[in-house]
Design a protein around this motif. Structure first.
Motif, PDB file in Angstrom:
ATOM      1  N   PRO A   1      38.801   0.839   2.917  1.00 44.19           N
ATOM      2  CA  PRO A   1      39.890   0.147   3.615  1.00 44.19           C
ATOM      3  C   PRO A   1      39.860   0.362   5.121  1.00 44.19           C
ATOM      4  N   TRP A   2      39.511   1.587   5.549  1.00 42.85           N
ATOM      5  CA  TRP A   2      39.445   1.877   6.977  1.00 42.85           C
ATOM      6  C   TRP A   2      38.300   1.104   7.625  1.00 42.85           C
ATOM      7  N   TYR A   3      37.147   1.056   7.000  1.00 40.27           N
ATOM      8  CA  TYR A   3      36.019   0.309   7.555  1.00 40.27           C
ATOM      9  C   TYR A   3      36.361  -1.182   7.664  1.00 40.27           C
ATOM     10  N   ARG A   4      37.027  -1.710   6.658  1.00 45.39           N
ATOM     11  CA  ARG A   4      37.375  -3.138   6.679  1.00 45.39           C
ATOM     12  C   ARG A   4      38.437  -3.416   7.743  1.00 45.39           C
ATOM     13  N   ARG A   5      39.338  -2.468   7.933  1.00 44.68           N
ATOM     14  CA  ARG A   5      40.345  -2.634   8.990  1.00 44.68           C
ATOM     15  C   ARG A   5      39.678  -2.671  10.365  1.00 44.68           C
ATOM     16  N   LEU A   6      38.703  -1.779  10.579  1.00 42.38           N
ATOM     17  CA  LEU A   6      37.966  -1.791  11.845  1.00 42.38           C
ATOM     18  C   LEU A   6      37.247  -3.118  12.044  1.00 42.38           C
ATOM     19  N   ALA A   7      36.732  -3.657  10.949  1.00 40.13           N
ATOM     20  CA  ALA A   7      36.000  -4.914  11.039  1.00 40.13           C
ATOM     21  C   ALA A   7      36.926  -6.082  11.353  1.00 40.13           C
ATOM     22  N   THR A   8      38.079  -6.113  10.744  1.00 40.00           N
ATOM     23  CA  THR A   8      38.969  -7.263  10.917  1.00 40.00           C
ATOM     24  C   THR A   8      39.830  -7.165  12.175  1.00 40.00           C
ATOM     25  N   GLU A   9      40.255  -5.957  12.532  1.00 40.39           N
ATOM     26  CA  GLU A   9      41.139  -5.790  13.689  1.00 40.39           C
ATOM     27  C   GLU A   9      40.385  -5.490  14.975  1.00 40.39           C
ATOM     28  N   GLY A  10      39.106  -5.166  14.871  1.00 41.92           N
ATOM     29  CA  GLY A  10      38.326  -4.851  16.062  1.00 41.92           C
ATOM     30  C   GLY A  10      38.425  -3.389  16.437  1.00 41.92           C
ATOM     31  N   GLN A  11      37.571  -2.979  17.345  1.00 43.21           N
ATOM     32  CA  GLN A  11      37.540  -1.576  17.743  1.00 43.21           C
ATOM     33  C   GLN A  11      38.517  -1.291  18.885  1.00 43.21           C
ATOM     34  N   ARG A  12      39.112  -0.119  18.823  1.00 40.40           N
ATOM     35  CA  ARG A  12      40.001   0.354  19.888  1.00 40.40           C
ATOM     36  C   ARG A  12      39.684   1.822  20.168  1.00 40.40           C
ATOM     37  N   PRO A  13      38.488   2.097  20.651  1.00 44.47           N
ATOM     38  CA  PRO A  13      38.107   3.496  20.882  1.00 44.47           C
ATOM     39  C   PRO A  13      38.981   4.148  21.947  1.00 44.47           C
ATOM     40  N   ARG A  14      39.241   5.421  21.754  1.00 45.70           N
ATOM     41  CA  ARG A  14      40.086   6.144  22.704  1.00 45.70           C
ATOM     42  C   ARG A  14      39.300   6.594  23.928  1.00 45.70           C
ATOM     43  N   ALA A  15      37.982   6.697  23.797  1.00 46.54           N
ATOM     44  CA  ALA A  15      37.175   7.202  24.910  1.00 46.54           C
ATOM     45  C   ALA A  15      35.767   6.626  24.851  1.00 46.54           C
ATOM     46  N   MET A  16      35.146   6.570  26.012  1.00 40.00           N
ATOM     47  CA  MET A  16      33.711   6.293  26.091  1.00 40.00           C
ATOM     48  C   MET A  16      33.010   7.620  26.330  1.00 40.00           C
ATOM     49  N   VAL A  17      31.924   7.863  25.595  1.00 37.59           N
ATOM     50  CA  VAL A  17      31.124   9.060  25.797  1.00 37.59           C
ATOM     51  C   VAL A  17      29.729   8.643  26.225  1.00 37.59           C
ATOM     52  N   ILE A  18      29.285   9.179  27.353  1.00 36.30           N
ATOM     53  CA  ILE A  18      27.929   8.947  27.838  1.00 36.30           C
ATOM     54  C   ILE A  18      27.168  10.243  27.614  1.00 36.30           C
ATOM     55  N   SER A  19      26.241  10.210  26.665  1.00 37.37           N
ATOM     56  CA  SER A  19      25.525  11.426  26.294  1.00 37.37           C
ATOM     57  C   SER A  19      24.025  11.175  26.287  1.00 37.37           C
ATOM     58  N   CYS A  20      23.279  12.244  26.043  1.00 38.01           N
ATOM     59  CA  CYS A  20      21.823  12.158  26.035  1.00 38.01           C
ATOM     60  C   CYS A  20      21.323  11.588  24.707  1.00 38.01           C
ATOM     61  N   CYS A  21      20.120  11.032  24.741  1.00 40.91           N
ATOM     62  CA  CYS A  21      19.488  10.521  23.521  1.00 40.91           C
ATOM     63  C   CYS A  21      19.065  11.639  22.570  1.00 40.91           C
ATOM     64  N   ASP A  22      19.022  12.856  23.054  1.00 38.36           N
ATOM     65  CA  ASP A  22      18.537  13.997  22.279  1.00 38.36           C
ATOM     66  C   ASP A  22      19.204  14.030  20.897  1.00 38.36           C
ATOM     67  N   SER A  23      18.388  14.113  19.866  1.00 38.21           N
ATOM     68  CA  SER A  23      18.894  14.068  18.485  1.00 38.21           C
ATOM     69  C   SER A  23      19.740  15.281  18.127  1.00 38.21           C
ATOM     70  N   ARG A  24      19.663  16.337  18.939  1.00 40.69           N
ATOM     71  CA  ARG A  24      20.431  17.551  18.650  1.00 40.69           C
ATOM     72  C   ARG A  24      21.859  17.481  19.178  1.00 40.69           C
TER      73      ARG A  24
END
Length: 216
Positions: A28-51
């Motif tokens: 239900p949460w995934y479908r809500r994100l899909a239908t209502e769109g994303q509303r992220p609280r923050a943008m994170v700019i991080s490294c590509c490093d897999s760790r």
């Protein structure tokens, strides 16, 4: 003919396991994100490093963070020159369309991009000096930071200082974007600089008043 191959079986099995458990339990949460769109609280700019696993560090759920990853978590300066700027495009979208309230720049220890920059700037990596090196030209942004820390005699301390210079460079460059600077001035966005010790799990935040990174 496009040279695309089937996924390895191990990844297919991991996907099927996720679909049958995590997705099924939270459908239900995934479908809500899909239908209502994303509303992220923050943008994170991080490294590509897999760790560096941003969502794990903060215990974030699907839809909480708008994440952009690149080599050494660098933000270039504002350059409206008509060329392709992936990081700048992500910042523009996050600020002007998603109306995020926080921008977090997350650096980390043992960063390969920063190590490459140090090697290049000290003359130990001539291959990165070549004009066709994408990594080298990207890490040129950190050359001024290298000049500020190159006098540190302990190699480990110098590298950590340069990793933190990458965060500070990004914080400074963020403020060259007019729409970021305007939003910060209007108190609509806060920007934060963090550094993560991936060995010990320590997270440090840049304190502007102290001009230092302080453990949380």
């Amino acid at each position: 003919m496009r040279h695309a191959k089937p996924l390895p079986g191990s990844l297919v099995q991991r996907y099927l396991g996720w679909k049958a458990t995590t997705f099924a339990e939270n459908a239900p949460w995934y479908r809500r994100l899909a239908t209502e769109g994303q509303r992220p609280r923050a943008m994170v700019i991080s490294c590509c490093d897999s760790r560096v696993h941003v969502t794990s560090i903060f215990g974030a759920e699907q839809g909480e963070f708008f994440i952009h990853r690149n080599i050494a978590n660098l933000v270039p300066p504002y350059e409206p020159d008509g060329l392709r700027h992936g990081t700048s495009a992500a910042i523009e979208y996050a600020v002007t369309e998603l109306k995020i309230g926080q921008i977090i720049v997350l650096g980390h220890s043992l960063c390969g991009g920063v190590q490459g920059c140090e090697a290049m700037c000290s003359g130990q990596a001539p291959e990165l000096e070549r004009p066709e090196s994408f990594v080298g030209r990207w890490m040129d942004m950190l050359r001024p930071g290298y000049e500020r820390v190159k006098g540190i005699t302990d190699p480990a301390a110098r590298r950590e200082a340069l990793e933190k210079q990458a965060v500070l460079t990004s914080l400074d460059n963020l403020m060259t974007f007019p729409f970021v600077a305007d939003a910060v001035t209007a108190n609509e966005i806060q920007i934060h600089g963090l550094w993560n010790d991936i060995t010990e799990g320590v997270l440090e935040i840049y304190d502007a008043k102290a001009d230092a990174f302080i453990p949380l």
